[in-house]
Design a protein around this motif. Structure first.
Motif: not given
Length: 440
Positions: A184, A186, A190, A193, A214, A218-219, A223
């Motif tokens: 998923f 970013a 970014k 991770r 997630i 990601t928001r 990642e």
């Protein structure tokens, strides 16, 4: 505590470790005040201090475990409240785990109990098998009324345990979550991770928990990868005394996560099930004697973080406050005692707009404890009812917890919605509102 192990015994690394743990104990008894089984039963042998005496004698004399020793060790929840209370730093976790391994290797349980434990070890760590078992349990649940009422006994029988299993089965299962191997991206710049532990029971019972994680990660520019070759963390079989299975799973996970870290890199391995997190953070100890895995296992343990530990560094900004929602925070034993994470989840919830209430007797276990609510249903039920009554006293709109086992256990005794801490934090920072009518 004085010990009398021979030099030959001390040549065994496990016995040497047990000797060190036993010598740290000063018999003070502080642990009895916070031990759930001692609080319920008032029996010294159902306290950490009492179990330590039993384990010491069994190991020193190299005895085959007796039925009495097995009964009292089996009643231990491994909640680790005793370790939080102990002023001498006794590592009871490693001692009782060693006792369980010896019991599994040397004690002949009744046939029905052996079969039940084998079924649990076969089904629970595998999401596909667990999903099938939940469907079958749901179909069989109406038949539970025809099962005979067992006689009161110090050791629960098969019928009592079967009833407990059927009672815990959900009315319906949610759609499957994301597949292993999914990545998923970013959103925006970014910032990191991470690997997210998929869990075994959790991905069947409540995939929404990792979906919320997630969404939030990601928001905020992180990642997220679900590592393809990841397995069950090994906690379930480890606490059943099946160390061969647990260590094999630990090695497989260490290899899978090291491969991922060596590829595109990992800042952390995030865990939304605190029972799993406690064991993963202990991989370095569990594999300390394995020359091929010891160093990598220590590195993996260092990478492992509870989800709240990691997001505390993301500087979350709430998009809307929910000051009208009172949240009772249940501190899972594996989080507060196993990982020593106490105030952080409450601080995150409070900073992000929720009214957070402490639960009285928050140090006492809810009775879930992996497979404990199946293998010791009577004690687990009493602990659940006590926990639910304490939660009710703060009159919450919702209950938040960081462990799926606790969520299922508590939800079985209350109509108040039970959600994961990460679901509320995701909602507060722009994610979806949790399904407040959901019980699991």
């Amino acid at each position: 505590m004085k010990t009398e192990f021979s030099l030959a015994q001390l040549a065994d690394p496990d016995i040497a470790e047990a000797d060190k743990i036993l010598r740290a104990c000063v018999h003070c008894g502080f642990c009895t005040a916070t031990c759930p089984t001692y609080v319920l039963l008032g029996d010294e042998l159902d306290s950490p201090r009492g179990r330590i005496y039993l384990i010491k004698e069994m190991l020193e004399k190299d005895q085959t475990p007796t039925a009495e020793v097995v009964k009292h060790v089996d009643r231990c929840l491994s909640c680790l409240a005793c370790m939080t209370t102990c002023p001498s730093g006794v590592n009871y976790m490693h001692l009782v785990d060693q006792a369980r391994v010896r019991i599994e290797q040397r004690y002949q349980r009744p046939l029905t109990e052996r079969l039940l434990r084998q079924v649990l070890a076969f089904v629970l760590p595998d999401p596909q098998r667990f999903r099938i078992s939940m469907v079958l349990a749901r179909l069989a649940r109406p038949l539970a009324v025809f099962l005979p009422t067992p006689r009161p006994s110090a050791t629960p029988g098969l019928i009592q345990r079967l009833k407990a299993m059927l009672a815990l089965a959900p009315n319906r299962l949610p759609p499957r979550g994301a597949l292993p191997g999914s990545v998923f991206a970013a959103l925006g710049k970014k910032r990191g991770r991470v690997a997210l532990l998929q869990g075994c029971a959790q991905q069947v019972l409540a995939p929404r928990i990792n979906q919320a994680a997630i969404s939030l990660l990601t928001r905020h520019g992180v990642e997220v990868v679900l590592v393809r070759d990841e397995q069950c963390c090994g906690a379930l079989t480890h606490h059943l005394g099946n160390d061969a299975d647990a260590l094999a799973r630990a090695r497989a996970n260490v290899a899978a996560w090291r491969k991922e870290a060596a590829g595109e890199g990992l800042d952390a391995i995030l865990v939304t099930t605190s029972g799993c997190g406690t064991v993963i953070k202990d991989y370095g100890y569990l594999l300390r004697e394995d020359k091929a895995f010891a160093a990598d296992a220590a590195q993996i343990s260092a990478l492992a973080k509870d989800i709240t530990e990691y997001i505390a560094g993301l500087e979350l900004e709430p998009t809307a406050r929910h000051d009208d929602i009172v949240v009772a925070y249940h501190s899972a034993c594996s989080l507060q005692h196993g990982q020593k994470i106490t105030g952080l989840p409450k601080e995150l919830l409070s900073k992000n707009g929720f009214v957070v209430k402490d639960v009285p007797e928050s140090h006492l276990c809810c009775g879930s404890a992996g497979t404990y609510n199946i293998l010791q249903p009577e004690l687990a039920g009493r602990l659940r009812d006590r926990k639910v009554a304490n939660i009710a006293s703060v009159k919450p709109d919702m209950i938040a917890a960081g462990n799926i086992g606790c969520m299922v256990q508590i939800a079985s005794g209350t109509s108040v919605p039970v959600v994961h801490t990460i679901e509320l934090l995701d909602w507060a920072t722009g994610g979806s509102r949790p399904a407040l009518n959901a019980q699991v």
